[in-house]
Write an enzyme that holds these catalytic residues in place. Structure first.
Site, mmCIF file in Angstrom:
data_model
loop_
_atom_site.group_PDB
_atom_site.id
_atom_site.type_symbol
_atom_site.label_atom_id
_atom_site.label_comp_id
_atom_site.label_asym_id
_atom_site.label_seq_id
_atom_site.Cartn_x
_atom_site.Cartn_y
_atom_site.Cartn_z
ATOM 1 C CB CYS A 1 43.914 34.676 31.389
ATOM 2 S SG CYS A 1 42.456 33.675 31.258
ATOM 3 C CD GLU B 1 43.636 38.842 26.263
ATOM 4 O OE1 GLU B 1 42.841 39.812 26.304
ATOM 5 O OE2 GLU B 1 44.187 38.365 27.256
#
Length: 254
Positions: A2, A111
């Site tokens: 992430c 994302e």
């Protein structure tokens, strides 16, 4: 994955979620980026006898793990993520997996979906949040790096796993989510060896998160307002990825 996340929950909500952990008031953060300080929860050093609260502490660390054996961090890559499948045996994470497992509170993460160049489609950012709202706990690792002059820096990384079917159309990796009922076992590095908590490092259920398309404002660290999470309209629905991309612990968001 992430590479960016957010923490907008109140201190009161975090104290309740982590069973009474002590922490000060802090502002909402909508765009937490690597090298910035992040709030983490660690096992405490023992509460007073008779306390019915969990033994945990909240501290700040720099996002980007530096192993203790590194001589000069400038010559070492920024490890913001650690693959859960290999962290137990990898030199950069082995000691932290055994002795310094942590929880990283978040309201969600960002994302990018990056289509193939042949498709002609533009990359699209997504704000990925719990479907039921609230805060989640990423599994993380912590390491304290000491310089030659004796100064110390606490650093941390987020453990990732294979994306579930709800996220895989955006990216092939996602953070490991630790449920509240597993907090104590994950944080217990005294009696729980890495192999004994390996079952916790798996994808969360498919319907746990929802993905909201957002603008590319999150691409710039200087943008820090709630408008980063404002939904935008996308022309085409997501499709399953054709290839998996490697996640080597480096920046994957940009």
């Amino acid at each position: 994955m992430c590479g960016r996340f957010a923490l907008t929950s109140s201190s009161a909500d975090l104290r309740e979620f982590f069973s009474g952990v002590d922490l000060d008031e802090f502002p909402a953060r909508y765009n937490i980026a690597p090298t910035q300080p992040i709030l983490v929860v660690i096992a405490g050093e023992g509460r007073e006898q008779g306390s019915n609260q969990a033994d945990r502490r909240a501290v700040l660390v720099r996002w980007g793990l530096t192993p203790a054996w590194v001589k000069d961090p400038r010559d070492f890559p920024l490890l913001i993520n650690a693959r859960s499948e290999t962290a137990i045996g990898k030199a950069s994470f082995r000691a932290a997996m055994r002795h310094r497992r942590i929880l990283i509170p978040a309201s969600g993460f960002y994302e990018w979906h990056r289509p193939s160049k042949e498709s002609g489609e533009r990359p699209q950012a997504y704000w990925i949040r719990p479907r039921q709202g609230g805060v989640v706990a990423f599994a993380g690792l912590m390491e304290t790096w000491s310089s030659a002059d004796g100064s110390e820096v606490d650093t941390g990384a987020i453990l990732t796993t294979a994306a579930n079917s709800g996220i895989s159309a955006i990216h092939d990796r996602m953070p490991v989510i630790i449920k509240p009922e597993d907090f104590s076992r994950w944080l217990d590095c005294r009696t729980q060896e890495p192999r004994e908590v390996a079952d916790l490092m798996r994808p969360v259920q498919d319907d746990f998160f929802e993905a909201v398309p957002v603008s590319d404002k999150v691409n710039k660290v200087a943008n820090m307002g709630p408008d980063l999470q404002q939904p935008v309209v996308v022309e085409k629905p997501l499709k399953a990825p054709e290839k998996q991309r490697p996640d080597d612990g480096q920046l994957s968001f940009f």
